[in-house]
Write a protein that holds these residues in place. Structure first.
Motif, PDB file in Angstrom:
ATOM      1  N   SER A  24       1.213  11.213   5.965  1.00 22.21           N
ATOM      2  CA  SER A  24       2.016  10.051   6.331  1.00 22.21           C
ATOM      3  C   SER A  24       2.397   9.292   5.074  1.00 22.21           C
ATOM      4  O   SER A  24       1.802   9.491   4.003  1.00 22.21           O
ATOM      5  CB  SER A  24       1.213   9.130   7.242  1.00 22.21           C
ATOM      6  N   PRO A  25       3.374   8.381   5.160  1.00 19.13           N
ATOM      7  CA  PRO A  25       3.691   7.535   3.997  1.00 19.13           C
ATOM      8  C   PRO A  25       2.472   6.782   3.477  1.00 19.13           C
ATOM      9  O   PRO A  25       2.292   6.628   2.262  1.00 19.13           O
ATOM     10  CB  PRO A  25       4.753   6.589   4.542  1.00 19.13           C
ATOM     11  N   GLY A  26       1.598   6.317   4.386  1.00 18.93           N
ATOM     12  CA  GLY A  26       0.397   5.621   3.951  1.00 18.93           C
ATOM     13  C   GLY A  26      -0.537   6.512   3.152  1.00 18.93           C
ATOM     14  O   GLY A  26      -1.159   6.060   2.187  1.00 18.93           O
ATOM     15  N   ASP A  27      -0.626   7.779   3.540  1.00 22.33           N
ATOM     16  CA  ASP A  27      -1.444   8.733   2.778  1.00 22.33           C
ATOM     17  C   ASP A  27      -0.949   8.848   1.338  1.00 22.33           C
ATOM     18  O   ASP A  27      -1.735   8.969   0.396  1.00 22.33           O
ATOM     19  CB  ASP A  27      -1.404  10.120   3.430  1.00 22.33           C
ATOM     20  N   LEU A  28       0.370   8.808   1.162  1.00 25.43           N
ATOM     21  CA  LEU A  28       0.933   8.944  -0.181  1.00 25.43           C
ATOM     22  C   LEU A  28       0.637   7.719  -1.031  1.00 25.43           C
ATOM     23  O   LEU A  28       0.406   7.822  -2.221  1.00 25.43           O
ATOM     24  CB  LEU A  28       2.451   9.177  -0.090  1.00 25.43           C
ATOM     25  N   GLY A  51       0.782  -1.223   0.000  1.00 25.39           N
ATOM     26  CA  GLY A  51       0.000   0.000   0.000  1.00 25.39           C
ATOM     27  C   GLY A  51       0.815   1.275   0.000  1.00 25.39           C
ATOM     28  O   GLY A  51       0.246   2.359  -0.039  1.00 25.39           O
ATOM     29  N   LEU A  52       2.138   1.144   0.044  1.00 22.17           N
ATOM     30  CA  LEU A  52       3.004   2.313   0.018  1.00 22.17           C
ATOM     31  C   LEU A  52       3.549   2.530  -1.389  1.00 22.17           C
ATOM     32  O   LEU A  52       3.634   1.590  -2.178  1.00 22.17           O
ATOM     33  CB  LEU A  52       4.174   2.129   0.990  1.00 22.17           C
ATOM     34  N   CYS A 106       5.561   5.344  -8.364  1.00 24.16           N
ATOM     35  CA  CYS A 106       6.195   6.391  -7.560  1.00 24.16           C
ATOM     36  C   CYS A 106       5.276   7.593  -7.391  1.00 24.16           C
ATOM     37  O   CYS A 106       4.468   7.901  -8.262  1.00 24.16           O
ATOM     38  CB  CYS A 106       7.486   6.885  -8.229  1.00 24.16           C
ATOM     39  N   VAL A 107       5.457   8.269  -6.275  1.00 21.91           N
ATOM     40  CA  VAL A 107       4.841   9.592  -6.072  1.00 21.91           C
ATOM     41  C   VAL A 107       5.951  10.624  -6.145  1.00 21.91           C
ATOM     42  O   VAL A 107       6.941  10.536  -5.409  1.00 21.91           O
ATOM     43  CB  VAL A 107       4.107   9.685  -4.721  1.00 21.91           C
ATOM     44  N   ALA A 142       9.172   8.519   5.751  1.00 22.39           N
ATOM     45  CA  ALA A 142       9.244   7.624   4.598  1.00 22.39           C
ATOM     46  C   ALA A 142      10.478   6.741   4.681  1.00 22.39           C
ATOM     47  O   ALA A 142      10.427   5.530   4.414  1.00 22.39           O
ATOM     48  CB  ALA A 142       9.255   8.440   3.304  1.00 22.39           C
ATOM     49  N   ARG A 143      11.587   7.333   5.057  1.00 25.47           N
ATOM     50  CA  ARG A 143      12.833   6.567   5.218  1.00 25.47           C
ATOM     51  C   ARG A 143      12.662   5.481   6.275  1.00 25.47           C
ATOM     52  O   ARG A 143      13.059   4.335   6.077  1.00 25.47           O
ATOM     53  CB  ARG A 143      13.957   7.532   5.600  1.00 25.47           C
ATOM     54  N   ALA A 144      12.036   5.838   7.399  1.00 22.98           N
ATOM     55  CA  ALA A 144      11.819   4.868   8.477  1.00 22.98           C
ATOM     56  C   ALA A 144      10.873   3.752   8.050  1.00 22.98           C
ATOM     57  O   ALA A 144      10.987   2.617   8.522  1.00 22.98           O
ATOM     58  CB  ALA A 144      11.274   5.581   9.710  1.00 22.98           C
TER      59      ALA A 144
END
Length: 223
Positions: free
Chosen positions: A213-217, A8-9, A168-169, A105-107
Motif C-alpha cells: 500500500s502507499p503507507g507501506d512505501l 507518513g507517505l 521519494c521512493v 498512490a494516485r488516489a
C-alpha cells in the motif's frame, strides 16, 4: 508541511517502467533476436540480460558490437522500438501489483513520476491504458543527457515534481536503475524481475509489489 492525509507517505513515487511497471523485457529480448535473424547477427539470452536497465543508445552500441551487424546504434534503437511498440500495442503485460499500486498512490494524493530509459514513443501506448495524468512527470531516455546509472533521470524527475529526492521512493528492478536512484538520494524499492539486484545502502528488496500500500512505501523511507 504534510497534512494529515499525506503524513507518513512518500513525497513522490518515481517509477521505472520496463520490468517494474510492465514486464516488457521479454518483448525487448524477442525483438533483439528478431533483429539478429534479420541482419545475420548472433545473439544470446545472456547478452540480452546484460542490457536490462540500460540507456537505449548504450544498448544500441553494445548490440552493434556483440551482435555483429552493420547498423548505427541509432538505427538499432529505432528498429528495436518498432518491434516493442508493435508488441505492446497488442497487449500490455503489467507486473503483478504494479498497476494497482500506482492507482492507489494516485488516489492517496502521492505524486508519481515515470523514469524510464525507453523513448517517448514506446511510453505513450502504455500510458494510454492508465487514467490521464497518472504520472505528473515523465522522464524518458530521449529527454536526458545522461541515462541510468547516472542520477540525472531521477534528479530530473524529483526537481520537476518540486520534491527532495530523499523524500521519494524509487521503484526499480535492475542494478543499473537502482544505482541511478540511489545516487540521486532516493530510497529504492527493488523488486527483482529478470536479473538479480545486489543489496545497497539505500535499497530495500521485496519479492513482489502485490499487497503493498502507499503507507507501506512511506515506512520504507531511509532518512
Amino acid at each position: 508541511m504534510a497534512d494529515d492525509a499525506t503524513a507518513g507517505l512518500p513525497a513522490a513515487l518515481l517509477w521505472d517502467m520496463d520490468g517494474t511497471l510492465v514486464d516488457t523485457e521479454p518483448y525487448w529480448i524477442e525483438t533483439e533476436f528478431a533483429l539478429a535473424d534479420r541482419y545475420g547477427g548472433t545473439w544470446s539470452r545472456a547478452q540480452a540480460l546484460d542490457l536490462v536497465g540500460n540507456d537505449l543508445l548504450t544498448s544500441g552500441r553494445y548490440i552493434r558490437e556483440h551482435m555483429g551487424i552493420d547498423l548505427t546504434p541509432e538505427r538499432i534503437v529505432e528498429e528495436l522500438l518498432d518491434g516493442v511498440v508493435a508488441r505492446v500495442e497488442q497487449a500490455v503485460p503489467w507486473v503483478p501489483g504494479a498497476r494497482e499500486l500506482v492507482l492507489e498512490a494516485r488516489a492517496a494524493g502521492i505524486a508519481c513520476a515515470l523514469v524510464t530509459m525507453s523513448y517517448e514513443r514506446f511510453v505513450a501506448p502504455i500510458l494510454a491504458h492508465l487514467p490521464p495524468e497518472t504520472f505528473r512527470v515523465i522522464v524518458t531516455g530521449d529527454k536526458v543527457e545522461l541515462g541510468k546509472p547516472h542520477p540525472e533521470p531521477y534528479l530530473t524527475a524529483a526537481a520537476a515534481l518540486g520534491v527532495a529526492p530523499g523524500d521519494c521512493v524509487a521503484i526499480e528492478d535492475s542494478n543499473t536503475g537502482a544505482k541511478s536512484a540511489e545516487a540521486a538520494g532516493c530510497t529504492v524499492l527493488v523488486v527483482e524481475n529478470h536479473v538479480p539486484v545486489l543489496p545497497g545502502p539505500r535499497r530495500v528488496l521485496r519479492p513482489t509489489l502485490e499487497g503493498l500500500s502507499p503507507g507501506d512505501l512511506g515506512a520504507l523511507l531511509l532518512r
